[in-house]
Design a protein around this motif. Sequence first.
Motif, PDB file in Angstrom:
ATOM      1  N   GLN A 192      41.192  37.294  28.129  1.00 11.84           N
ATOM      2  CA  GLN A 192      42.026  37.466  29.322  1.00 11.84           C
ATOM      3  C   GLN A 192      41.265  37.029  30.572  1.00 11.84           C
ATOM      4  O   GLN A 192      41.778  36.281  31.408  1.00 11.84           O
ATOM      5  N   LEU A 193      40.028  37.500  30.711  1.00 16.17           N
ATOM      6  CA  LEU A 193      39.240  37.202  31.905  1.00 16.17           C
ATOM      7  C   LEU A 193      38.807  35.738  31.938  1.00 16.17           C
ATOM      8  O   LEU A 193      38.752  35.123  33.005  1.00 16.17           O
ATOM      9  N   ILE A 194      38.504  35.172  30.776  1.00 17.82           N
ATOM     10  CA  ILE A 194      38.122  33.759  30.721  1.00 17.82           C
ATOM     11  C   ILE A 194      39.293  32.879  31.147  1.00 17.82           C
ATOM     12  O   ILE A 194      39.145  31.956  31.959  1.00 17.82           O
ATOM     13  N   TYR A 195      40.479  33.167  30.609  1.00 19.98           N
ATOM     14  CA  TYR A 195      41.665  32.361  30.926  1.00 19.98           C
ATOM     15  C   TYR A 195      42.032  32.497  32.401  1.00 19.98           C
ATOM     16  O   TYR A 195      42.235  31.496  33.103  1.00 19.98           O
ATOM     17  N   SER A 196      42.095  33.741  32.896  1.00 18.35           N
ATOM     18  CA  SER A 196      42.434  33.947  34.301  1.00 18.35           C
ATOM     19  C   SER A 196      41.401  33.302  35.226  1.00 18.35           C
ATOM     20  O   SER A 196      41.753  32.613  36.184  1.00 18.35           O
ATOM     21  N   GLY A 197      40.113  33.532  34.929  1.00 18.20           N
ATOM     22  CA  GLY A 197      39.062  32.960  35.761  1.00 18.20           C
ATOM     23  C   GLY A 197      39.093  31.451  35.774  1.00 18.20           C
ATOM     24  O   GLY A 197      38.897  30.812  36.826  1.00 18.20           O
ATOM     25  N   GLY A 198      39.348  30.855  34.620  1.00 20.12           N
ATOM     26  CA  GLY A 198      39.420  29.403  34.548  1.00 20.12           C
ATOM     27  C   GLY A 198      40.579  28.829  35.344  1.00 20.12           C
ATOM     28  O   GLY A 198      40.434  27.815  36.047  1.00 20.12           O
ATOM     29  N   PHE A 222      52.162  35.849  39.007  1.00 21.03           N
ATOM     30  CA  PHE A 222      51.867  37.015  38.188  1.00 21.03           C
ATOM     31  C   PHE A 222      51.043  36.531  36.992  1.00 21.03           C
ATOM     32  O   PHE A 222      51.568  35.892  36.085  1.00 21.03           O
ATOM     33  N   ASP A 223      49.760  36.819  37.032  1.00 24.25           N
ATOM     34  CA  ASP A 223      48.816  36.351  36.023  1.00 24.25           C
ATOM     35  C   ASP A 223      48.774  37.374  34.887  1.00 24.25           C
ATOM     36  O   ASP A 223      47.936  38.260  34.869  1.00 24.25           O
ATOM     37  N   SER A 224      49.699  37.263  33.969  1.00 18.50           N
ATOM     38  CA  SER A 224      49.899  38.120  32.795  1.00 18.50           C
ATOM     39  C   SER A 224      50.730  39.339  33.145  1.00 18.50           C
ATOM     40  O   SER A 224      50.907  39.695  34.326  1.00 18.50           O
ATOM     41  N   ILE A 225      51.215  40.012  32.128  1.00 22.62           N
ATOM     42  CA  ILE A 225      52.032  41.215  32.315  1.00 22.62           C
ATOM     43  C   ILE A 225      51.224  42.325  32.983  1.00 22.62           C
ATOM     44  O   ILE A 225      51.794  43.252  33.568  1.00 22.62           O
ATOM     45  N   MET A 226      49.897  42.222  32.947  1.00 21.18           N
ATOM     46  CA  MET A 226      49.065  43.268  33.535  1.00 21.18           C
ATOM     47  C   MET A 226      49.158  43.301  35.052  1.00 21.18           C
ATOM     48  O   MET A 226      48.727  44.267  35.677  1.00 21.18           O
ATOM     49  N   SER A 227      49.722  42.273  35.653  1.00 20.94           N
ATOM     50  CA  SER A 227      49.992  42.303  37.101  1.00 20.94           C
ATOM     51  C   SER A 227      51.449  42.671  37.379  1.00 20.94           C
ATOM     52  O   SER A 227      51.890  42.637  38.533  1.00 20.94           O
TER      53      SER A 227
END
Length: 390
Positions: A18-24, A107-112
């Motif tokens: 999740q963090l790799i994809y969002s950060g990239g 919205f970067d994934s459902i977590m937002s």
Amino acid sequence: MRCLWLTLADPEPKKNGQLIYSGGLIQSMATGGTKLHVIGLDRHGEKDGLPRACANIRWQLHRRHHRPTWRRLASPLPNLASFGASSAGRQAVDQALAAEVWDAVVFDSIMSGWALGSVLRQRHRARKLVYLAHNCETIAARRIADDTRGVRWLARRLDAAKTAVLERRLLGAADFVTADSPDDCETLAPFTTAKKVSYVPAGYDGPRVSRRTITERLPRRAIIVGSFDWLAKRESLERFLEAATARLTAARVDLQVVGSAEPHYLDGLRRRYPSVDFVGPVADVLPYMAAARIALVPDLLGGFKLKGLDYVFNRLPILSMRGSLPGMPLEDRRSYGLFDTHVSLVEGILSHIDSLDTLNAYHQRAFDACAKTFDWSQIGRQLIADIFRS
């Protein structure tokens, strides 16, 4: 383009997919010229301070608000979205929307998804809404519930229902929707206004091993690399371990699991499966991959697996559950091996562990197939263009 980007958290350190994809994506969009205002959780307890300064990115991070179980059950938000919800986060979103009109709110994934209500209340302050799906969340939540027994089943069925509601709301509200695997694009498309979901793969900016030959000097070892904080990942790992440990031990094949998880969870696995080497989180995973003959993907859920790129570019031949590595240009029995059950995956390990020519051919063909794809800068430029056209 000016973009209000709502994400789970500061992506550094990038300890899971999740963090790799969002950060990239954040970095590649900024490199492509988009000005980003990023709102998410800080990484209190893991690092101090804001992310390193970067042109075109303004970070606004807030502390996670821990809720008691009864509050989470009573909330209309599913657990994934309530994880990052807080009054400070909502206030930050409200203020950002009041301050200016944004070309896009992402919205970067459902977590937002905790911020959806705030954004819809000021919908006129965003020219476009974008939803970046990291998974088919409803399917994942239902599968987790179906694999649960006892009192927890009811709580997880309730959470799956909440997940379905929020996912449908995000898909219906967004002007532009993406997913990180072709399979997820097809599954989610019917629920969008445009009846279309664009494929946005992950990129890879890690090390690339130029040459590697697996020989008999290498331990007869299979390795699983990943983060095991998410319940679905744990379910897949545990079901594989139940099928694999006795047979691999009897065949004198080492099994090693490397990656982050809560210490008490790893301690429990060590007690249940003493023959498996549970390493836990490490500063550098490369030496562990270099000391294995086979990389495993025992996941039961789809969605793009960033560890697949780590395996490919470090020249580890892959044996995987079928459907667990969508979006990678690999061919079964040519550049990797696919299996329908955990039992057949174990049989594949046993049949491949000493087939050195096959293993070397797998990793060479996989590397060649992926060598010119998964470039973050190209992915960022394409995403910017697609948002503009939507």
